[in-house]
Enzyme design. Structure first.
Site, PDB file in Angstrom:
ATOM      1  N   ASN A 179       5.130  -8.487  -8.134  1.00 42.48           N
ATOM      2  CA  ASN A 179       3.691  -8.780  -8.193  1.00 42.48           C
ATOM      3  C   ASN A 179       2.842  -7.665  -8.792  1.00 42.48           C
ATOM      4  O   ASN A 179       1.757  -7.940  -9.291  1.00 42.48           O
ATOM      5  CB  ASN A 179       3.166  -9.228  -6.818  1.00 42.48           C
ATOM      6  CG  ASN A 179       3.082  -8.105  -5.831  1.00 42.48           C
ATOM      7  OD1 ASN A 179       3.931  -7.209  -5.826  1.00 42.48           O
ATOM      8  ND2 ASN A 179       2.077  -8.120  -4.989  1.00 42.48           N
ATOM      9  N   GLU A 208       7.269  -0.712   2.170  1.00 45.56           N
ATOM     10  CA  GLU A 208       5.921  -1.285   2.183  1.00 45.56           C
ATOM     11  C   GLU A 208       6.076  -2.787   2.038  1.00 45.56           C
ATOM     12  O   GLU A 208       6.610  -3.259   1.035  1.00 45.56           O
ATOM     13  CB  GLU A 208       5.075  -0.707   1.042  1.00 45.56           C
ATOM     14  CG  GLU A 208       4.504   0.656   1.343  1.00 45.56           C
ATOM     15  CD  GLU A 208       3.618   0.708   2.580  1.00 45.56           C
ATOM     16  OE1 GLU A 208       3.018  -0.326   2.939  1.00 45.56           O
ATOM     17  OE2 GLU A 208       3.554   1.779   3.207  1.00 45.56           O
ATOM     18  N   CYS A 243      -0.358  -7.942  -1.966  1.00 50.03           N
ATOM     19  CA  CYS A 243      -0.122  -7.602  -0.562  1.00 50.03           C
ATOM     20  C   CYS A 243      -1.449  -7.352   0.145  1.00 50.03           C
ATOM     21  O   CYS A 243      -1.542  -7.506   1.354  1.00 50.03           O
ATOM     22  CB  CYS A 243       0.788  -6.388  -0.458  1.00 50.03           C
ATOM     23  SG  CYS A 243       0.193  -4.997  -1.419  1.00 50.03           S
ATOM     24  N   GLU A 284       2.607   6.047   0.636  1.00 46.48           N
ATOM     25  CA  GLU A 284       2.759   6.280  -0.791  1.00 46.48           C
ATOM     26  C   GLU A 284       1.436   6.790  -1.366  1.00 46.48           C
ATOM     27  O   GLU A 284       0.374   6.614  -0.767  1.00 46.48           O
ATOM     28  CB  GLU A 284       3.150   4.975  -1.490  1.00 46.48           C
ATOM     29  CG  GLU A 284       4.429   4.391  -0.937  1.00 46.48           C
ATOM     30  CD  GLU A 284       5.046   3.336  -1.843  1.00 46.48           C
ATOM     31  OE1 GLU A 284       4.805   2.147  -1.612  1.00 46.48           O
ATOM     32  OE2 GLU A 284       5.747   3.710  -2.804  1.00 46.48           O
TER      33      GLU A 284
END
Ligand code: NAD
Length: 492
Positions: A151, A249, A283, A463
C-alpha cells in the site's frame, strides 16, 4: 512480456522459480505491467549469504559516507519524481496526486535518514570511580530483512532500507508481490546512488517461501515488517523463538472523535479525506467516527452529502478522488465486509456497492460507503477493512467517546475535533494510539517524526524520526580506566 528480476550481489538476475503471476493495473486489469516470477527459498538463502559477506566492508565504511549514498538516492528520486509517481499510480492504483505525495514523503525519508549518519554517536558518562569514564558506541547488527506491503510500496521500503544502510547493515528486501515494479525502480535508484554490490539485495517472492526464509535464516539478525496482523504476529512468534530482533507495524482501526463544539465542516472534510483517500487502503485511514449525539445527525447529514460528491475513477484520471482497490482479493474482502455490516444491523447511509460506469469495467472500484449507528460489538468496528468503508458510532458524551474510541484491539492513530483545550489534552492522555491528531485527519506523517502504533498495531521500536536508527543498531558500552594502577576494589 517483461519479467521482474531479483537484485543480488550487485546484479539483476532472473529467478529460476516456475510460478509466475501477472502484475496488473488495478484500474484496468487488461493493462499488464509485467510478470512476477516467484523466487525459491534457495534463491533467498543465496541472497542472504551474499548480504552476510558484504557486511564487513560496509560496516567499515564510515557512517557519513554511507549517509551520503542514501541522501544521493533521495536526490535521484527527486529527479525522477513524476515518472515514479506515474508508475506507482499505475501499479498500485493511487491517484496521481496521492502517488506524488508518497514520492515526496519517500524523498524526505531518504534525505532525513542520510542526514542521520551524523547520529551514529553515543554518550559519554561519568564514572563513580576516579580517573574513569564510560562511553557508548552504536554498532550495526549484520544482515537485516525488510518485508513490506503493497500500500506504500516506495515510502515503506525507503523508511526501512535507508536507516538500515545508514546504520551499517546489509539488507535483504522482500517487496510485496503486487508492487514489484516500483520496488525495482527504488533499488535501481540506490544502485545509481552508489550502493556497493551485496549491500542491498532484493528477492521477489511469496511470504510463505521468501518471507519465511528471511525470518528463519540464522544469518538474518533483524527483520522489520509492515503488513497485516495475522502475518506480523506469526512472524514475531517464529522470529522470537530464535532470538530474532523483530519490528512489526500492523493494522489500524483509527477513530476520529467529534465533540459538540467541533467545527463540523472541518471535521467532515477531514473524515472524508481520511476515510476515502487512497480508497481507504492506508494503515492510518479513518475507519470509525465517534460523534456525540448532540451533533451526530447534523454531522452525518453533512458527511453523506460530501461523500456522495467524491468521484470514483481510474487512477490516471486527474478528476478521480477515489481510485480502485489493489486487487480482486481486496475487492472481494471489502464487498464482503459491506455485506457483514448490513447483516449486523448497521444502517447504510451512503454507497454500499461496487462502483460502475464508463471506463470502470475492468477495475476494482467500490463506492465510498458509510454505515451509521454501529456498535463496538460489530465485526465492521473490530476488524480492519482496508477499503473505502467508514462506520459512525454515536455516543452520549466525551467520556463515552474515549471509551468507544479505545474499544478495539488496534492502536495506530486517532483524531479529536474540539476547541475545548481541557478535553483535547484529556484525550491525548487517554487515547490508546501511538499517534494522535488535534483538529486534523488521522492520516499523514512526516519523515522526521517517529511513526508507529501500540496495542495490536505495533511491536518493537518506532520507525522514522529521532528513533529511526534504534532498531537497526546495538549500543555497546565501553568502560575506560586511566588511573594506570590496579583497581583496589569493585563497586558492584
Ligand atoms: P500482508 O501481511 O499480507 O503482507 C505484508 C508482507 O508480508 C508482504 O511482503 C508479504 O508477502 C509478506 N508475508 C506474507 N506472509 C509471510 C510470512 N509467512 N512470512 C514472512 N512474510 C510474509 O499485508 P498487505 O496486505 O501487503 O498490507 C496491508 C496491511 O499492512 C494492512 O493490514 C495495513 O494496515 C498494514 N500496514 C501497516 C502500516 C503501519 O505502519 N502500521 C503501514 C502500511 C500498511
Amino acid at each position: 512480456m517483461k519479467a521482474y528480476k531479483n537484485f543480488v550481489g550487485g546484479a539483476f538476475v532472473l529467478s529460476k522459480g516456475t510460478k509466475r503471476v501477472p502484475n496488473q493495473n488495478p484500474s484496468d486489469t487488461t493493462d499488464v505491467l509485467g510478470e512476477v516470477v516467484l523466487s525459491t527459498r534457495e534463491e533467498c538463502r543465496q541472497a542472504i549469504e551474499i548480504a552476510a559477506r558484504a557486511f564487513r566492508p560496509w560496516r567499515a565504511t564510515p557512517a557519513p559516507v554511507r549517509g551520503k549514498i542514501v541522501s544521493r538516492a533521495g536526490q535521484i528520486l527527486r529527479q525522477n519524481k513524476e515518472a515514479m509517481a506515474a508508475l506507482l499510480s499505475r501499479e498500485e492504483g493511487k491517484t496521481r496526486a496521492e502517488a506524488g505525495g508518497e514520492i515526496e514523503r519517500s524523498i524526505n525519508v531518504l534525505e532525513f535518514n542520510g542526514s542521520q549518519a551524523a547520529r551514529m554517536s553515543g554518550e559519554t558518562i561519568p564514572s563513580e570511580l576516579p580517573n574513569n569514564f564510560i562511553y557508548t558506541i552504536r554498532q550495526p547488527l549484520g544482515v537485516v530483512g525488510a518485508i513490506t506491503p503493497w500500500n506504500f510500496p516506495v515510502a515503506i521500503p525507503a523508511w526501512k532500507i535507508a536507516p538500515a544502510l545508514v546504520a551499517g547493515n546489509t539488507v535483504v528486501f522482500k517487496p510485496a508481490t503486487l508492487t514489484p515494479e516500483t520496488a525495482t525502480r527504488l533499488v535501481e535508484i540506490f544502485v545509481e546512488a552508489g550502493i556497493p554490490p551485496g549491500v542491498l539485495n532484493m528477492v521477489i517472492g511469496s511470504g510463505a517461501d521468501v518471507g519465511d526464509e528471511i525470518v528463519m535464516n540464522a544469518a538474518v539478525r533483524a527483520v522489520s515488517f509492515t503488513g497485516s496482523n495475522p502475518v506480523g504476529v506469526k512472524l514475531y512468534e517464529q522470529g522470537s523463538r530464535r532470538g530474532l530482533r523483530v519490528q512489526c507495524e500492523m493494522g489500524g482501526k483509527n477513530p476520529l472523535v467529534v465533540l459538540e463544539d467541533a467545527d463540523l465542516d472541518l471535521a467532515v472534510a477531514s473524515t472524508v479525506s481520511g476515510a476515502f483517500g487512497s480508497s481507504g487502503q492506508r494503515c492510518t485511514a479513518t475507519s470509525r467516527v465517534v460523534v456525540v449525539e448532540q451533533v451526530a445527525s447534523r454531522f452525518v447529514e453533512k458527511l453523506v452529502e460530501h461523500a456522495k460528491t467524491l468521484r470514483v475513477g481510474r487512477s490516471d484520471d486527474p478528476e478521480t478522488v477515489v481510485g480502485p482497490l489493489v486487487d480482486k482479493h481486496q475487492y472481494d474482502s471489502v464487498l464482503g465486509y459491506i455485506r457483514t455490516g448490513l447483516e449486523e444491523g448497521a444502517q447504510l447511509v451512503c454507497g454500499g456497492s461496487k462502483a460502475s460506469g464508463p471506463g470502470l469495467e475492468n477495475g476494482y472500484f467500490v463506492e465510498p460507503t458509510i454505515f451509521d449507528r454501529t456498535t463496538s460489538r460489530m465485526r465492521i468496528i473490530q476488524e480492519e477493512i482496508f477499503g473505502p468503508v467508514l462506520s459512525v458510532q454515536r455516543v452520549k458524551d466525551f467520556d463515552e467517546a474515549i471509551e468507544v474510541a479505545n474499544s478495539v484491539s488496534f492502536g495506530l492513530t486517532s483524531s479529536i475535533f474540539t476547541h475545548d483545550a481541557s478535553k483535547m489534552f484529556r484525550f491525548v492522555d487517554a487515547i490508546e494510539t501511538g499517534i494522535t491528531h488535534i483538529n486534523s485527519p488521522t492520516t499523514g506523517g512526516e519523515a522526521q517524526v517517529p511513526f508507529g502504533g501500540i496495542k495490536a498495531t505495533g511491536i518493537g521500536d518506532r520507525e522514522q524520526g529521532s528513533t529511526t536508527l534504534d532498531f537497526y543498531s546495538e549500543v555497546k558500552v565501553v568502560y575506560v580506566d586511566y588511573t594506570g594502577t590496579e583497581r583496589t576494589g569493585h563497586l558492584y
